[in-house]
Enzyme design. Structure first.
Site, short mmCIF file in Angstrom:
data_model
loop_
_atom_site.label_atom_id
_atom_site.label_comp_id
_atom_site.label_asym_id
_atom_site.label_seq_id
_atom_site.Cartn_x
_atom_site.Cartn_y
_atom_site.Cartn_z
CG HIS A 1 -9.55 -24.16 0.23
ND1 HIS A 1 -10.36 -25.07 0.44
CD2 HIS A 1 -8.33 -24.20 1.08
CE1 HIS A 1 -9.59 -25.91 1.31
NE2 HIS A 1 -8.54 -25.18 1.75
CE LYS B 1 4.66 -1.75 1.69
NZ LYS B 1 4.29 -1.39 3.11
CD GLU C 1 3.99 -4.55 4.61
OE1 GLU C 1 2.74 -4.23 4.73
OE2 GLU C 1 4.73 -3.52 4.84
NE ARG D 1 -0.16 15.52 5.24
CZ ARG D 1 -0.63 15.02 6.64
NH1 ARG D 1 0.46 14.98 7.26
NH2 ARG D 1 -1.88 14.86 7.12
CB CYS E 1 -4.66 18.10 1.15
SG CYS E 1 -6.02 17.13 0.13
CD1 TRP F 1 -3.75 11.24 -2.68
CD2 TRP F 1 -6.09 11.27 -1.98
NE1 TRP F 1 -4.30 10.05 -2.99
CE2 TRP F 1 -5.52 9.78 -2.47
CE3 TRP F 1 -7.06 11.48 -1.53
CZ2 TRP F 1 -6.20 8.81 -2.60
CZ3 TRP F 1 -8.11 10.39 -1.36
CH2 TRP F 1 -7.70 9.28 -1.87
CE LYS G 1 4.53 7.21 5.19
NZ LYS G 1 5.19 6.02 5.03
CD GLU H 1 2.22 0.76 -0.50
OE1 GLU H 1 1.64 1.85 -0.11
OE2 GLU H 1 2.78 0.46 0.45
CG ASN I 1 -6.27 17.29 4.80
OD1 ASN I 1 -6.97 16.59 3.98
ND2 ASN I 1 -5.62 16.84 6.11
N GLY I 2 -9.81 17.51 3.81
CA GLY I 2 -10.61 16.44 4.46
C GLY I 2 -11.89 16.20 3.36
O1 M6R Z 1 -0.11 6.06 9.31
P1 M6R Z 1 -0.52 4.88 9.34
O2 M6R Z 1 0.24 3.88 9.89
O3 M6R Z 1 -1.84 4.74 10.08
O4 M6R Z 1 -1.07 4.51 7.97
C1 M6R Z 1 -1.65 3.11 7.62
C2 M6R Z 1 -1.93 3.03 6.29
O5 M6R Z 1 -2.24 3.89 5.33
C3 M6R Z 1 -0.27 2.59 5.70
O6 M6R Z 1 0.22 1.81 6.29
C4 M6R Z 1 -0.31 2.28 4.26
O7 M6R Z 1 -0.90 0.98 3.90
C5 M6R Z 1 1.03 2.30 3.55
N1 M6R Z 1 0.95 3.11 2.29
C6 M6R Z 1 1.67 0.99 3.51
O8 M6R Z 1 2.93 0.94 2.80
#
Ligand code: M6R
Length: 609
Positions: free
Chosen positions: A505, A486, A482, A27, A2, A75, A604, A489, A101-102
């Site tokens: 496999h 991408k 990765e 965020r 949040c 969030w 984020k 998400e 937040n938390g």
């Molecule tokens: O802030 P951080 O690099 O620690 O975040 C880690 C992950 O939450 C972050 O990389 C997440 O997987 C991204 N949304 C990927 O694009």
């Protein structure tokens, strides 16, 4: 996850807070709200589910002016996405508003206790139990400062709270294991609090990072705008302060349609400035300090994209330095009772420096007596403050929820460290070799960015397909992981990353004409990777190959072939192949019309475990 912003000062606090919340919307963006003391001295609150724009529309025609305000973007964790569950939570009768937040882990228990004490709840959130505790303590004669302290003591789990008190317009904040930063502009008599220094950029000229369990008191008294207290009520010195170096450019998106695209395009310039930073600038010192750390084994902990960067970095350290590496997802590492030796080094990779699981992994290593090193973007973040040595990646603020430029900078920072360790320090020779390589990398990425339309055309052919397998071998395997992350998400398409040799496999059972194989092919293990593509082709999968240019066999086997120039830069090629993946995901998402910068269900910065 949040976003929190609080402001106290002569300007209209509501405007400052809304501006801050807009900056933090990346965020968390399920709902947003503000609470403030109006000019007629009433405690007001507006909150709305959905994007912050909904909240702004709700209040834009109202004549609002306030000297003190707190706000929140949510969030959701406990309780659905509704107006009621949005923050702030307020008690009008007592003139108290709060945001959180938390996660309050003992919320159930607290709710039961408080209900028995006659306190009524208006939402389904865990957060409101903190308001309940405040009410309980104020009713029992505590002043607001003590009530915040006593309530905070009852909370289990990692959280940050900000409380607004109507009677005095003061704001209190306190945190444990969650990000919180205070800011001040003495000339303007302004004082602020936020979950992210980015909200304070351009407003506060000095920022303060309180440690856990330090109460921050924001007051309107000109000579005494900001004070810190221990839980026993005595003054605290447990905070770090620094000049605010972050700037905020409201037109930051420029001509780009999305932050993600802008951030993809920033990569060549950032690579050049990272080179400058570590080879000629302030970065040299931290690099030298990192070289001096023990490193019998290297434990790498991170989450998401940062973890995949860690997998690439592992390859450098094992292949170049022959240092045994154990990369692990932080959320697993922290609960696994890992075997740790004091001669080992713990490396944490994070863009935000606030990811709860990564922070917990760091704490575990610290308790076990290991030295810790971070590769981190946010200077002053919790991870930055807690590690022995920090290597900044200097990516600037990354707004797009999908991490792009941070990945490139993380990998390159790891590569730089590996080279310096191997060379037993930095000298002119190494500086020149690396500078040349990184300059070439920046140029290669620029060439790929110029081919965005070609990648878009491929995206246009495959975006309707039902399922994507990204495959690669060796160092391209983490790039496959990765690439798939991408795509899923931002485009909400099912995608998986696989080691190319592993598909047969099991997952190959899924292959049919609806599935796409994005095959990442490098010069290494070339023939074996081509055979793996053949296996998919034989099962009618659609093939998109990103591989060395001028290869007849790749052209024949692929439905779409994106040729890449690997010459002279094979070792860093994962980084430019990754840029193709970034653009491919971006264009597919664009065709599908998703919310690219703020994809659904995500935030984020993941500050809950
Ligand atoms: O802030 P951080 O690099 O620690 O975040 C880690 C992950 O939450 C972050 O990389 C997440 O997987 C991204 N949304 C990927 O694009």
């Amino acid at each position: 996850m949040c976003g929190i912003v609080g402001h106290l000062g002569p300007k209209n606090s509501v405007d400052v807070v809304l501006e801050g919340l807009k900056r933090l919307e990346y965020r968390g963006y399920d709902s947003a709200g503000v609470s403030f003391i109006s000019s007629s001295n009433d405690l007001m609150m507006y909150k709305k589910k959905g994007k912050i724009e909904n909240l702004i529309n709700e209040i834009k025609d109202k004549d609002i002016s306030a000297r003190s305000c707190i706000g929140h973007t949510r969030w959701a964790t406990h309780g659905g996405v509704t107006d009621n569950n949005a923050h702030p939570h307020i008690c009008e009768e007592m003139g108290i508003a709060m945001v959180h937040n938390g996660i309050i882990e003992n919320a159930g228990e607290l709710r039961e206790f408080l209900t028995k004490e006659g306190i009524q709840f208006k939402s389904e959130t865990d957060s409101e139990t903190f308001l309940g505790l405040l009410i309980y303590h104020v009713r029992n004669g505590k002043n607001i400062k003590d009530a915040v302290i006593e309530s905070f003591k009852k909370i289990h789990g990692f959280s940050a709270f900000v409380v607004l008190n109507k009677e005095t317009s003061e704001i209190f904040s306190i945190k444990k294991g969650a990000p919180l930063v205070c800011g001040m502009n003495e000339v303007n008599s302004e004082v602020l609090v936020s979950s992210d220094p980015y909200a304070l950029a351009g407003i506060a000229d000095k920022i303060y990072f309180p440690e856990d369990e330090v109460l921050c008191h924001l007051s309107a008294a000109n000579s005494n705008l900001l004070n810190f207290y221990e839980l026993d009520g005595t003054k605290s010195k447990r905070y770090m302060s620094k000049k605010q170096s972050m700037t905020h450019d409201p037109a930051a998106k420029g001509d780009f349609e999305h932050y993600m695209l802008k951030e993809i395009y920033e990569q060549p310039e950032l690579i050049r400035s990272l080179t400058q930073f570590y080879f000629q600038g302030e970065g040299k010192e931290s690099l030298e300090a990192a070289v001096d750390l023990p490193r019998k084994n290297l434990h790498i902990s991170a989450c998401g994209t940062a973890y995949y960067a860690g997998l690439v970095i592992k390859d450098f350290f094992e292949q170049i330095n022959r240092i045994p590496c154990r990369p692990e997802i932080a959320s697993e590492f922290r609960y696994r009772n890992p075997i740790l030796d004091k001669e080992d080094l713990a490396l944490f990779i994070s863009q935000s420096g606030e990811t709860a699981d990564t922070l917990a992994a760091q704490e575990l290593c610290k308790k076990s007596g290991l030295k810790s090193l971070s590769i981190v973007n946010t200077e002053g973040s919790t991870l930055y403050r807690d590690c022995d040595v920090n290597l900044l990646i200097r990516a600037g603020v990354e707004i797009g929820v999908a991490s792009t430029k941070a990945f490139t900078q993380q990998v390159l920072t790891g590569r730089t460290l590996s080279a310096v360790i191997q060379n037993k320090g930095m000298d002119d020779n190494l500086r020149n070799t690396l500078s040349q390589k990184y300059t070439l990398l920046a140029e290669r990425i620029e060439e790929l960015l110029d081919r965005s339309d070609e990648i878009k055309a491929v995206a246009g052919e495959i975006y309707r397909n039902k399922g994507f397998f990204y495959t690669g071998r060796g160092v391209y395997y983490p790039i496959a992981l990765e690439g798939a992350l991408k795509l899923k998400e931002i485009a909400y398409v099912h995608a998986e990353g696989y080691a190319a040799g592993e598909l047969k496999h099991g997952p190959i059972a899924l292959i049919d004409e609806e599935k796409v194989n994005v095959a990442l092919v490098g010069p290494e293990l070339y023939e074996k990777t081509v055979s793996n593509i053949q296996e998919i082709k034989a099962r009618k999968g659609k093939i998109v190959t990103i591989g060395p240019e001028g290869k007849k066999d790749l052209e024949e086997i692929s439905d779409y072939y994106i040729p890449i120039n690997f010459d002279g830069l094979e070792e860093l090629s994962p980084l430019y192949i990754n840029v193709v993946n970034q653009l491919l995901a971006y264009h597919i998402a664009k065709f599908l019309g998703t919310d690219i910068d703020k994809p659904r269900n995500l935030a984020k910065s993941v500050t809950v475990e």
